[in-house]
Design an enzyme around this catalytic site. Structure first.
Site, PDB file in Angstrom:
ATOM      1  N   HIS A 242      18.054   2.573   5.639  1.00  0.00           N
ATOM      2  CA  HIS A 242      18.960   1.968   6.615  1.00  0.00           C
ATOM      3  C   HIS A 242      18.369   2.235   7.988  1.00  0.00           C
ATOM      4  O   HIS A 242      17.965   3.360   8.282  1.00  0.00           O
ATOM      5  CB  HIS A 242      20.352   2.594   6.495  1.00  0.00           C
TER       6      HIS A 242
ATOM      7  N   ARG B 158      18.071  -5.377   6.907  1.00  0.00           N
ATOM      8  CA  ARG B 158      17.836  -3.963   7.207  1.00  0.00           C
ATOM      9  C   ARG B 158      16.379  -3.537   7.093  1.00  0.00           C
ATOM     10  O   ARG B 158      15.905  -2.711   7.872  1.00  0.00           O
ATOM     11  CB  ARG B 158      18.686  -3.103   6.260  1.00  0.00           C
TER      12      ARG B 158
ATOM     13  N   LEU C 210      24.860   8.111   8.480  1.00  0.00           N
ATOM     14  CA  LEU C 210      24.831   6.691   8.792  1.00  0.00           C
ATOM     15  C   LEU C 210      25.535   6.306  10.095  1.00  0.00           C
ATOM     16  O   LEU C 210      26.597   6.819  10.418  1.00  0.00           O
ATOM     17  CB  LEU C 210      25.502   5.928   7.651  1.00  0.00           C
TER      18      LEU C 210
ATOM     19  N   GLN D 255      16.270   1.171   0.061  1.00  0.00           N
ATOM     20  CA  GLN D 255      16.632   0.713   1.396  1.00  0.00           C
ATOM     21  C   GLN D 255      16.711   1.892   2.356  1.00  0.00           C
ATOM     22  O   GLN D 255      17.492   2.817   2.152  1.00  0.00           O
ATOM     23  CB  GLN D 255      17.982   0.009   1.369  1.00  0.00           C
TER      24      GLN D 255
ATOM     25  N   ARG E 203      18.957  -5.120  -0.027  1.00  0.00           N
ATOM     26  CA  ARG E 203      20.380  -5.470  -0.054  1.00  0.00           C
ATOM     27  C   ARG E 203      20.882  -5.772   1.347  1.00  0.00           C
ATOM     28  O   ARG E 203      20.550  -5.074   2.296  1.00  0.00           O
ATOM     29  CB  ARG E 203      21.180  -4.305  -0.630  1.00  0.00           C
TER      30      ARG E 203
ATOM     31  N   HIS F 205      19.059   5.149   2.201  1.00  0.00           N
ATOM     32  CA  HIS F 205      20.459   4.774   2.139  1.00  0.00           C
ATOM     33  C   HIS F 205      20.886   4.235   0.781  1.00  0.00           C
ATOM     34  O   HIS F 205      21.986   4.498   0.309  1.00  0.00           O
ATOM     35  CB  HIS F 205      20.699   3.717   3.220  1.00  0.00           C
TER      36      HIS F 205
ATOM     37  N   GLU G  68      26.155  -0.561  10.592  1.00  0.00           N
ATOM     38  CA  GLU G  68      25.554  -1.781  11.086  1.00  0.00           C
ATOM     39  C   GLU G  68      26.537  -2.576  11.963  1.00  0.00           C
ATOM     40  O   GLU G  68      26.122  -3.403  12.773  1.00  0.00           O
ATOM     41  CB  GLU G  68      25.147  -2.615   9.868  1.00  0.00           C
TER      42      GLU G  68
ATOM     43  N   PHE H 103      27.500  -9.632  10.187  1.00  0.00           N
ATOM     44  CA  PHE H 103      26.658  -8.550   9.701  1.00  0.00           C
ATOM     45  C   PHE H 103      25.257  -9.080   9.492  1.00  0.00           C
ATOM     46  O   PHE H 103      25.071 -10.296   9.331  1.00  0.00           O
ATOM     47  CB  PHE H 103      27.208  -8.022   8.369  1.00  0.00           C
TER      48      PHE H 103
END
Lengths: 624, 253
Positions: free
Chosen positions: A246, A319, A260, A244, A421, A385, A263, A118
């Site tokens: 995304h 991100r 969403l 954030q 994050r 997000h 990722e 990730f």
């Protein structure tokens, strides 16, 4: 009015709330869980990619120190070091414990819990179940609660003797007596009846604030309720400017804009291209990440099979970096037909593997956009997000600073993720700090006697609930919400400048005056307009706090990008913006970020820290 | 592209409610839930509908659309004919609280009656080893988003309130099957309990539940039928029947 008495009231039934409730129950206490929706529907179900924990099942070089470093790096060193440390150390135990409670994660060939790559994580680290990890987590916690209730039935003759779930209850206020938490007030949506919970400790686990923005991956529940409740109870919010976006939300059709796209699509080999067909991320690798990310396609492609000898593809940058890059491509006129960029996994993986690894993405695009991701590219763009900012807490106990008896865990708490994050760190955050909040609250209750809620407090809380019906001819809450979302999106969004933030602060103050006159039709029962009138009040506080924090932070870092201050400023890295509420408006003050102790400082290469810290910090910092 | 849609929406509760006609805009790419939200924001500020994720992942917005149990967030407006009137009603198997919101507490009560996961007593965190192929059977059932559409459509309880007491419904048959097939679950006789206590025998495998499942879980083929077959095996195979009795006696002694 209904009246209940508990040791602990948990507001929110997502991962953090349920984990807190389990811990508090296991400490022998009586717990009420308040859900905004039905039990098991919380926003945690939406988490797709996985839960980050350095179990080292796929790469044995992983460990808490590596995870800690990645988390601090991802947050651009604005994280509260102690939270990041606890999180990295405890998340493996929290994942393994879920397995003992019945969770079924995907497996490695040896039969251990599988872990996937990730963004921002050095090794494959995310325990996962296809791309529906959040559902597995919430269902496991939900079933754990049921198991504890069944045990209570056997031991005490009543399944709800120690844990009771109050579904579809809206909390309007945290009540205090003598400066300490004494309970919670709200109403049941099912019948409009008001409810008082008397309890010496309250755990906020209410999630995020996404509905403050127009394009968001959050559900209707993400209205910053816990953030606002904490402010109104005298608590602080830390660094609310960090939101954030995304990088990959759906952009088409309009009705799913913001939804969403996990990722994992990139973790499993998906590449981002612009309208010229160029894989543009290579152009956007910031200096601080140059040694960890491949600067050419050949090396990036090799990484999928050989991670030891190659650097990672830049699609897997944190991100904030990817979101800004997509934003820049679209602005430069190289976007996709519907204002995003292309994300393609079809050329990398065979169709059956895509369907196996990304089943809900396949489903989501097929059913909502008529796009077959095994054959064609997706169109994606940034979506609001997650909020990194949140209630200021003590890292070890999750106790909210300044409000005895109040605790906060999960997205509603601030500090853990710094300015940005990493994916996968939120499910682990829920578990680690959900447990700590449950424990913190349990320990607090053992030494703090319950205070009786005064009739006066009850009367005041009841009047507030009735108010929107007593007014007539006021503004429509739906229209005001739309206006707020429009202004936050345009003026407090992904790229910010001083003049726009100033304009936002003025407009927010104007809406605040107008919501005092909001009136609603119908009665109290299941009335979404009535409900929105409370949510609006919360969202306005969030928007005000975000805009006022954003205007003072004159730098760009993580989820806060200032067009007029494009770089990171090491001076600002040492500062948290602390929001409090005077009863009329939000006030933002600066506070020093706690210093990393030498043993954590020593975990980093000094050359890396130099990129973030001042020379004075470098000389003071480590033990060497 | 925007067009005018004719919709009939249930307003009120089970006793006093009725269908109300509305005319409302629908844009290209929208789903039924979008249009319901537009009705809320512009014409009926207090119209009650449950929803959360709007992505088919939480199972909150279950309603009946033209009589079929569906998720409102996953039903595209483009799937209806241009001039079709779209009728949206609450789930029929459960009491209506208001408009499109029903009382689904039946399901939470049934969840409480299913014995929970029982791991080996000596299982230490991190020590479990399971093969992917062995967890996949249960993983299919753990995809369930608890939308309760299967419960709503199941004719054993859809129009038979009297059966609710003794019938857990398809959602909980897959829960039992999930635990029964879970490599670490130690509780014995889950299938027998499904038969004796949760009404598995009342299911006559018409597969209506499988048809409405938005997660495409093969409820009947992969959960209900295998459990029914195994229960029958034990019940009617004299050797296995005797075996089960002897084992039970040994446990008593």
């Amino acid at each position: 009015m209904e009246r209940h008495n508990y040791d602990i009231v948990v507001i929110g039934a997502g991962g953090a709330g349920l984990r807190a409730a389990v811990e508090a129950r296991e400490a022998g206490l009586r717990v009420a869980i308040i859900c905004k929706s039905l039990f098991g529907k919380a926003h945690t179900v939406m988490a797709e990619g996985g839960v980050a924990a350095s179990m080292g099942n796929v790469n044995e070089n992983d460990g808490w120190k590596v995870h800690f470093r990645d988390t601090m790096r991802g947050g651009k060193f604005l994280n509260h070091y102690r939270m990041a440390e606890l999180h990295a150390k405890e998340s493996p135990d929290r994942v393994w414990e879920l397995e003992v409670w019945g969770a079924l994660f995907d497996r490695t060939a040896e039969g251990k819990i599988s872990q996937r790559n990730f963004g921002g994580h050095e090794y494959p680290r995310l325990a996962h179940v296809g791309d529906r990890t959040g559902l597995e987590l919430i269902r496991t916690m939900q079933q754990r609660i049921v198991a504890l209730q069944q045990k209570d039935k056997r031991d005490h003759g009543n399944a709800e003797s120690h844990i009771k779930v109050f579904a579809e209850v809206t909390v309007t206020e945290i009540l205090k007596e003598g400066g300490k938490v004494a309970g919670v007030y709200g109403y049941r949506r099912e019948n409009g009846v008001e409810v008082l919970f008397e309890a010496p400790a309250v755990v906020l686990a209410t999630g995020g604030v996404g509905k403050t923005f127009k394009i968001t991956s959050n559900s209707w529940e993400g209205t910053g309720d816990g953030h606002a409740l904490a402010l109104k109870a005298g608590g602080n919010l830390v660094d609310m400017e960090f939101l954030q976006f995304h990088p990959t939300g759906m952009v088409w059709p309009p009705s799913v804009r913001g939804l969403l796209v996990t990722e994992s699509v990139r973790g499993d080999g998906g590449v981002l291209t612009n309208s010229d067909g160029i894989r543009f991320m290579f152009k956007y690798i910031p200096d601080v990440f140059k040694d960890k990310y491949a600067d050419n396609e050949e090396e990036a492609d090799r990484w999928y099979n050989d991670q030891t000898n190659n650097r990672r593809p830049p699609e897997l940058l944190p991100r904030d970096e990817v979101a800004r890059a997509i934003n820049a491509e679209v602005k430069a006129g190289r976007g996709s037909p519907h204002g995003g960029v292309f994300l393609d996994v079809s050329k990398r993986l065979p169709a059956d593997v895509i369907k196996k690894k990304l089943p809900s993405m396949w489903h989501q695009f097929m059913e909502l956009a008529n796009v077959d991701i095994t054959k064609e590219a997706m169109e994606v763009g940034p979506t609001c997000h997650y909020v990194m900012g949140g209630v200021e807490v003590d890292p070890d106990t999750a106790a909210a600073v300044g409000v005895p008896g109040l605790f906060a865990a999960g997205e509603v708490a601030g500090g853990m993720h710094g300015s940005n994050r990493l994916g996968g760190n939120s499910l682990s955050d829920l578990l680690v700090f959900g447990r700590r909040a449950g424990l913190g609250a349990a320990n607090y209750v053992k030494s703090a006697p319950a205070a009786k809620v005064s009739d006066e407090s009850i009367k005041r809380a009841a009047e507030k609930i009735q108010a929107p019906f007593d007014r007539t001819g006021g503004e429509n809450p739906y229209a005001l919400h739309e206006e707020l979302q429009e202004l936050t999106q345009n003026l407090v969004g992904i790229i910010r400048t001083k003049s726009e933030l100033q304009e936002a602060i003025e407009k927010i103050a104007d809406i605040r005056k107008r919501i005092e006159k909001v009136s609603v039709s119908g009665d109290r029962q299941f009335n979404p307009g009535f409900h929105l009138s409370f949510d609006l009040d919360n969202m306005l506080l969030i928007a005000e706090s975000t805009a006022k924090s954003a205007i003072v932070r004159e730098e760009s870092r993580g989820g806060h990008t200032r067009d007029d201050f494009p770089g990171m400023n090491p001076k600002w890295r040492q500062i948290n913006n602390i929001s409090s509420f005077t009863g009329k408006e939000i006030v933002v003050k600066q506070q020093d970020l706690p210093n990393m102790p030498a043993e954590l400082f020593d975990l980093f290469d000094p050359h890396e820290l130099e990129k973030y810290m001042t020379p004075e910090e470098m000389t003071k910092g480590g033990s060497k | 592209m925007t067009r005018k849609i004719k919709m009939r929406i249930w307003r009120g509760n089970s006793e006093t409610g009725s269908l109300q006609d509305v005319s409302v805009d629908a844009n290209e790419g929208e789903v039924v839930l979008d249009v319901i939200h537009r009705v809320q924001a512009t014409q009926m500020g207090d119209l009650a509908v449950r929803w959360n994720c709007k992505a088919g992942k939480c199972g909150s917005c279950s309603v009946e659309i033209n009589g079929k149990p569906r998720l409102a967030c996953m039903t595209q407006m483009a799937s209806f004919a241009e001039d079709e009137t779209i009728t949206v009603t609450p789930l029929r198997a459960f009491p209506v609280i208001k408009d499109l919101v029903t009382d689904v507490s039946f399901n939470y009560k049934k969840a409480m009656e299913i014995p929970s996961f029982e791991p080996p007593a000596d299982l230490k965190p991190g020590e479990a080893r399971m093969q992917q192929i062995d967890v996949e059977r249960s993983q299919e059932f753990r995809k369930c988003i608890e939308c309760f559409l299967c419960q709503d459509t199941c004719h054993v309880i859809r129009d038979h309130e009297e059966n609710k007491k003794s019938f857990a419904g398809p959602r909980f048959f897959i829960r039992i099957a999930e635990l029964d097939m879970h490599p670490l679950d130690m509780l014995r006789n889950r299938k027998q309990k499904a038969q004796e206590e949760h009404g598995l025998g009342m299911c006559n495998i018409t597969k209506c539940c499988t048809e409405v499942c938005p997660e495409h879980i093969r409820i009947t083929d992969n959960a209900i039928i295998p459990m029914k077959e195994r229960v029958v095996d034990v019940k009617y195979d004299p050797v296995r029947w005797l075996g089960s009795k002897i084992r039970r006696r040994e446990e008593v002694l």
